[in-house]
Design a protein around this motif. Sequence first.
Motif, PDB file in Angstrom:
ATOM      1  N   ALA A   1      15.184  47.336   2.379  1.00 53.05           N
ATOM      2  CA  ALA A   1      14.017  46.484   2.642  1.00 53.05           C
ATOM      3  C   ALA A   1      14.421  45.264   3.463  1.00 53.05           C
ATOM      4  CB  ALA A   1      13.382  46.058   1.322  1.00 53.05           C
TER       5      ALA A   1
ATOM      6  N   GLU B   1      14.794  46.129   7.053  1.00 53.58           N
ATOM      7  CA  GLU B   1      13.507  46.250   7.749  1.00 53.58           C
ATOM      8  C   GLU B   1      12.929  44.885   8.126  1.00 53.58           C
ATOM      9  OE1 GLU B   1      10.715  49.638   6.593  1.00 53.58           O
ATOM     10  OE2 GLU B   1      11.775  49.243   4.743  1.00 53.58           O
ATOM     11  N   LEU B   2      13.286  43.864   7.333  1.00 52.20           N
ATOM     12  CA  LEU B   2      12.719  42.534   7.578  1.00 52.20           C
ATOM     13  C   LEU B   2      13.585  41.692   8.523  1.00 52.20           C
ATOM     14  CD1 LEU B   2      11.527  41.884   3.945  1.00 52.20           C
ATOM     15  CD2 LEU B   2      10.077  42.262   5.934  1.00 52.20           C
TER      16      LEU B   2
ATOM     17  N   ASP C   1      11.534  34.676  -1.331  1.00 54.26           N
ATOM     18  CA  ASP C   1      10.286  34.377  -2.064  1.00 54.26           C
ATOM     19  C   ASP C   1       9.507  35.661  -2.365  1.00 54.26           C
ATOM     20  OD1 ASP C   1      10.823  31.700  -2.069  1.00 54.26           O
ATOM     21  OD2 ASP C   1       9.604  31.242  -0.306  1.00 54.26           O
ATOM     22  N   ALA C   2       9.454  36.563  -1.387  1.00 55.83           N
ATOM     23  CA  ALA C   2       8.701  37.815  -1.583  1.00 55.83           C
ATOM     24  C   ALA C   2       9.383  38.676  -2.645  1.00 55.83           C
ATOM     25  CB  ALA C   2       8.583  38.571  -0.262  1.00 55.83           C
ATOM     26  N   ILE C   3      10.708  38.703  -2.629  1.00 55.57           N
ATOM     27  CA  ILE C   3      11.434  39.497  -3.634  1.00 55.57           C
ATOM     28  C   ILE C   3      11.177  38.942  -5.035  1.00 55.57           C
ATOM     29  CG2 ILE C   3      13.797  39.886  -4.511  1.00 55.57           C
ATOM     30  CD1 ILE C   3      14.513  40.844  -1.735  1.00 55.57           C
TER      31      ILE C   3
ATOM     32  N   LEU D   1       3.630  40.668   1.711  1.00 51.71           N
ATOM     33  CA  LEU D   1       3.671  39.465   0.871  1.00 51.71           C
ATOM     34  C   LEU D   1       4.062  38.240   1.706  1.00 51.71           C
ATOM     35  CD1 LEU D   1       5.358  40.933  -2.340  1.00 51.71           C
ATOM     36  CD2 LEU D   1       2.997  40.147  -2.117  1.00 51.71           C
ATOM     37  N   ILE D   2       4.982  38.449   2.650  1.00 53.20           N
ATOM     38  CA  ILE D   2       5.387  37.336   3.516  1.00 53.20           C
ATOM     39  C   ILE D   2       4.211  36.897   4.393  1.00 53.20           C
ATOM     40  CG2 ILE D   2       6.839  36.751   5.513  1.00 53.20           C
ATOM     41  CD1 ILE D   2       9.038  38.496   4.120  1.00 53.20           C
TER      42      ILE D   2
ATOM     43  N   THR E   1      11.449  36.701  10.819  1.00 50.08           N
ATOM     44  CA  THR E   1      11.296  36.421   9.383  1.00 50.08           C
ATOM     45  C   THR E   1      12.490  35.633   8.864  1.00 50.08           C
ATOM     46  OG1 THR E   1      10.115  38.506   9.178  1.00 50.08           O
ATOM     47  CG2 THR E   1      10.906  37.520   7.140  1.00 50.08           C
ATOM     48  N   ARG E   2      12.197  34.538   8.169  1.00 52.15           N
ATOM     49  CA  ARG E   2      13.279  33.718   7.610  1.00 52.15           C
ATOM     50  C   ARG E   2      13.796  34.358   6.328  1.00 52.15           C
ATOM     51  NH1 ARG E   2       9.435  29.647   7.795  1.00 52.15           N
ATOM     52  NH2 ARG E   2       9.714  29.453   5.540  1.00 52.15           N
TER      53      ARG E   2
ATOM     54  N   LEU F   1       7.155  43.819   1.056  1.00 55.94           N
ATOM     55  CA  LEU F   1       7.658  42.462   1.258  1.00 55.94           C
ATOM     56  C   LEU F   1       7.057  41.859   2.525  1.00 55.94           C
ATOM     57  CD1 LEU F   1      11.431  42.904   0.255  1.00 55.94           C
ATOM     58  CD2 LEU F   1       9.554  42.054  -1.144  1.00 55.94           C
ATOM     59  N   ARG F   2       6.928  42.691   3.558  1.00 56.64           N
ATOM     60  CA  ARG F   2       6.320  42.215   4.814  1.00 56.64           C
ATOM     61  C   ARG F   2       4.898  41.698   4.565  1.00 56.64           C
ATOM     62  NH1 ARG F   2       7.679  40.322   8.509  1.00 56.64           N
ATOM     63  NH2 ARG F   2       9.202  41.838   9.188  1.00 56.64           N
TER      64      ARG F   2
ATOM     65  N   GLN G   1       8.559  37.568  -5.995  1.00 52.35           N
ATOM     66  CA  GLN G   1       7.188  37.908  -6.385  1.00 52.35           C
ATOM     67  C   GLN G   1       7.114  39.333  -6.949  1.00 52.35           C
ATOM     68  OE1 GLN G   1       4.573  36.747  -3.151  1.00 52.35           O
ATOM     69  NE2 GLN G   1       2.778  37.435  -4.296  1.00 52.35           N
TER      70      GLN G   1
ATOM     71  N   MET H   1      17.097  47.555  -2.068  1.00 50.24           N
ATOM     72  CA  MET H   1      16.831  46.195  -1.610  1.00 50.24           C
ATOM     73  C   MET H   1      17.425  45.956  -0.221  1.00 50.24           C
ATOM     74  SD  MET H   1      17.615  42.475  -3.197  1.00 50.24           S
ATOM     75  CE  MET H   1      19.175  42.357  -2.391  1.00 50.24           C
TER      76      MET H   1
ATOM     77  N   PRO I   1      11.511  52.907  -2.936  1.00 54.71           N
ATOM     78  CA  PRO I   1      12.382  52.236  -1.962  1.00 54.71           C
ATOM     79  C   PRO I   1      11.793  52.183  -0.554  1.00 54.71           C
ATOM     80  CG  PRO I   1      13.682  53.663  -3.361  1.00 54.71           C
ATOM     81  CD  PRO I   1      12.247  53.900  -3.733  1.00 54.71           C
TER      82      PRO I   1
ATOM     83  N   LEU J   1       9.211  49.398  -0.207  1.00 54.99           N
ATOM     84  CA  LEU J   1       9.542  48.017  -0.552  1.00 54.99           C
ATOM     85  C   LEU J   1       9.505  47.105   0.679  1.00 54.99           C
ATOM     86  CD1 LEU J   1      10.405  45.943  -2.642  1.00 54.99           C
ATOM     87  CD2 LEU J   1      12.779  46.665  -2.328  1.00 54.99           C
ATOM     88  N   GLY J   2      10.063  47.570   1.795  1.00 57.23           N
ATOM     89  CA  GLY J   2      10.077  46.755   3.023  1.00 57.23           C
ATOM     90  C   GLY J   2       8.665  46.386   3.462  1.00 57.23           C
TER      91      GLY J   2
ATOM     92  N   GLN K   1       2.063  34.812   2.297  1.00 56.10           N
ATOM     93  CA  GLN K   1       2.643  33.471   2.108  1.00 56.10           C
ATOM     94  C   GLN K   1       2.375  32.604   3.333  1.00 56.10           C
ATOM     95  OE1 GLN K   1       6.837  34.098   1.543  1.00 56.10           O
ATOM     96  NE2 GLN K   1       6.567  35.246  -0.340  1.00 56.10           N
ATOM     97  N   ARG K   2       2.529  33.199   4.515  1.00 60.26           N
ATOM     98  CA  ARG K   2       2.320  32.428   5.748  1.00 60.26           C
ATOM     99  C   ARG K   2       0.857  32.015   5.889  1.00 60.26           C
ATOM    100  NH1 ARG K   2       5.905  36.164   9.873  1.00 60.26           N
ATOM    101  NH2 ARG K   2       7.949  35.425   9.208  1.00 60.26           N
TER     102      ARG K   2
ATOM    103  N   GLU L   1      11.969  33.390   3.239  1.00 60.92           N
ATOM    104  CA  GLU L   1      10.685  34.088   3.050  1.00 60.92           C
ATOM    105  C   GLU L   1      10.923  35.422   2.342  1.00 60.92           C
ATOM    106  OE1 GLU L   1       7.646  32.980   6.602  1.00 60.92           O
ATOM    107  OE2 GLU L   1       9.395  34.124   7.244  1.00 60.92           O
ATOM    108  N   VAL L   2      12.007  36.096   2.721  1.00 61.79           N
ATOM    109  CA  VAL L   2      12.346  37.366   2.062  1.00 61.79           C
ATOM    110  C   VAL L   2      12.641  37.119   0.585  1.00 61.79           C
ATOM    111  CG1 VAL L   2      13.920  39.344   2.058  1.00 61.79           C
ATOM    112  CG2 VAL L   2      13.314  38.253   4.232  1.00 61.79           C
TER     113      VAL L   2
END
Lengths: 99, 359
Positions: A43, A46-47, A59-61, B270-271, A52-53, B267-268, A63, A40, B260, B263-264, B274-275, A56-57
């Motif tokens: 990830a 990377e974000l 919320d995605a986690i 999915l974000i 990126t707020r 999430l990117r 999901q 985690m 792993p 995952l990044g 969302q946007r 937002e991270v």
Amino acid sequence: VSLSTQRLPRRRDDVRLDDHEFHSYLVSPELGVAHELNAMARAVWELCDGTTRVDEVVDAICQVFDVEREVAVADVSAVVDQLAAAKLVGWVDVPRGAR
Amino acid sequence: MDGGDVVRQGDRAVLLTDDPAFGEAIASGCERRGVSVAVAGTGQADAGIVILDLEHIGSSTAALPRDGVQRLVAIGDPTRGAGGTHIDAWVSLDARCEELVVAITGGGSGGPPPQDAPRGQQRGLVEMDRGAGEAKLRIVFAEPRRLPRAVFSEALRHDHGFEVTATDGDAAATVLQAQRVRPSAVVAAPSRHDLPQLCERLRALDGAPPTLVFDRGGSEELLLHAIESGAAGYVTGHGGLGGLAEAVHAIANGESVVPPAMLGPLLRRLIERQREAASAMERLVVLTPREREVLALLAEGRDAAGIASVLFISPETARTHLQRVLRKLGVHSRREAVALVATSGLAERLGRMVERNAS
């Protein structure tokens, strides 16, 4: 602090992500240290791109993983705060129009 | 190389593949049939018999070592060829493991038959492991192609102790088997289009077995699709059979599984979704209740005349509403408006808004 929507985490450009078979590491030649990351944290790192707020991270986690939002907030905030404390990420202001 | 030669006993066979799980499963299946196969990454063949996994070998067939290779066997689609490389024997992904063994040995005996040859052959029930007498983790393994279905389910059963029911990957057959055997998890390599249907129908079953999507090659797009469809996990072949088995145990224990390194990017994506949804929602709230009704009907596939007849208005009025909807949404065509609703996942929310207005 991490969940602030006014500031966004941004990773340092000179920090390298090294993936090994079971673990990932952040290597900073300037700071001279390596930090081990779990999946985690990797990830989240990377974000941390300055756009990126943290919420937002979160919320995605939520999901992807069957986890309560409060737990995700605590986990993600802890990772970002640790990265910031280690000076591996900094903070940038959200552009005024994007708030 | 001479395709007619029978390979000498003791000749070393090496499978070249970028998919370690498939490699281990093939090696395990061949071993049980008396043929020893080693697995190597691409370009590392040093053997008399070289087997190519053409689906997962990249583009390196041209760079294959030729010295000492007596027999070249390809697993894949013969109509797609092997980039000009001469292949002595082709084995389709719909072949049985025994056919692979024959292709490897060049017709020579591969050794004794496996102890657990496939039994049930009615549709949807391809192989069944019956009452081993001990508590094993029970899974349904859904894979449309026969060779990977056979070798993976055999290897999971024999090498990792699962109780495996294999199906041909069709959503209906998979759900039927899950209903019958009540597994702890379903491992599925389904076609993209029926994944949401499969996950939804499995969740509705007693015990609601979690779905693990097994994508041998690994694709960010399929991972996103799997998670959005409601799968509990996604695993690639890169972690070998051990990685697959570990992922099965994890989702059976109620965990979520994502590689792993993927995952990044997941999430990117999915974000970004969302946007997009938030931005589309902002545009949606400026529509009047009537315009939302018009948009909802448009998204259902109705034209101006169809919208007019549902809302008891003239086609001309429906067209005027449609023009306003397009302008307010900032799109240039009805198709674009429909795509906006569909890609942002707004159809459901739009429907609820329309229902609220109507009540």
